[in-house]
Design an enzyme around this catalytic site. Sequence first.
Site, PDB file in Angstrom:
ATOM      1  N   HIS A 197       0.633  -1.301  -0.042  1.00 46.01           N
ATOM      2  CA  HIS A 197       0.523   0.133  -0.003  1.00 46.01           C
ATOM      3  C   HIS A 197       0.987   1.524   0.027  1.00 46.01           C
ATOM      4  CE1 HIS A 197      -2.629  -2.783   2.376  1.00 46.01           C
ATOM      5  NE2 HIS A 197      -3.685  -2.410   0.932  1.00 46.01           N
TER       6      HIS A 197
ATOM      7  N   LYS B 198     -15.147  -9.459   5.597  1.00 43.69           N
ATOM      8  CA  LYS B 198     -13.861  -9.945   5.969  1.00 43.69           C
ATOM      9  C   LYS B 198     -13.392  -9.506   7.916  1.00 43.69           C
ATOM     10  CE  LYS B 198     -10.754  -8.920   1.978  1.00 43.69           C
ATOM     11  NZ  LYS B 198     -10.031  -7.044   1.787  1.00 43.69           N
TER      12      LYS B 198
ATOM     13  N   ARG C  35      -1.470  -5.776  -8.475  1.00 42.21           N
ATOM     14  CA  ARG C  35      -0.473  -7.058  -7.903  1.00 42.21           C
ATOM     15  C   ARG C  35      -0.496  -7.532  -8.988  1.00 42.21           C
ATOM     16  NH1 ARG C  35      -3.013  -8.289  -2.697  1.00 42.21           N
ATOM     17  NH2 ARG C  35      -4.499  -8.662  -3.732  1.00 42.21           N
TER      18      ARG C  35
ATOM     19  N   SER D  64      -2.960  -8.193   3.250  1.00 36.35           N
ATOM     20  CA  SER D  64      -2.986  -7.861   4.879  1.00 36.35           C
ATOM     21  C   SER D  64      -2.852  -9.400   5.344  1.00 36.35           C
ATOM     22  CB  SER D  64      -4.593  -6.939   5.296  1.00 36.35           C
ATOM     23  OG  SER D  64      -3.690  -5.931   3.969  1.00 36.35           O
TER      24      SER D  64
END
Length: 161
Positions: free
Chosen positions: A17, A41, A90, A128
């Site tokens: 990030h 999440k 990504r 993460s």
Amino acid sequence: MRLAVYPGSFDPVTNGHIDILEKTSKIFDKIIVAVVHNVSKKALFTLDERVELIRESTKHLNNIEVECFSGLLANYLRDREACAIIRGLRTVADFEYEMHMAMINKRLIPDVDTIFIMSDSSNIFVSSSIIKEAALLGGDVSELVPEIVKLKLEAKRQETI
Ligand code: COA
């Protein structure tokens, strides 16, 4: 003023990030990192903890603000008079989800475009969740997250032992 919003759950912020923020802070006058509770999440850090970790990790960038938001991203963008949404890409695996989100946001707020920034190759495997899993099991994540995040992950690990 060219103001962009970088939304995400940032649970926690990673070097991936930060890489996106370092690149985009040169393009926009101001960036608001908008931390959101993603209902799908399970979070490790509270929203306030996440905001603080991002603030600490972006002290070297002078045009970044960090805040929480809830509700629809399009409404938040309108309130802040943003001209763009920043998202990192990504690998090709990110593309379909990101494309759908960009399309719905474009429909909801046509004046705002999503700007995609490619992650550095050193960060393409970073997420993460993977960081949390590795750190909570005692793995060394020091090259993947800011120092302050490493320390907070270590503290969370101690709480779970
Ligand atoms: N480096 C490292 N990790 C990256 C990354 C990068 N450059 N880019 C993405 N990721 C990872 C994140 O760490 C995260 O990992 P995780 O799944 O393990 O937590 C994952 O990729 C993507 O998560 P994130 O960027 O936090 O997005 P999200 O999918 O959780 O949420 C929002 C995206 C917040 C933008 C979206 O849910 C939203 O807009 N919510 C508000 C409601 C709304 O308006 N919805 C859309 C219209 S209906």
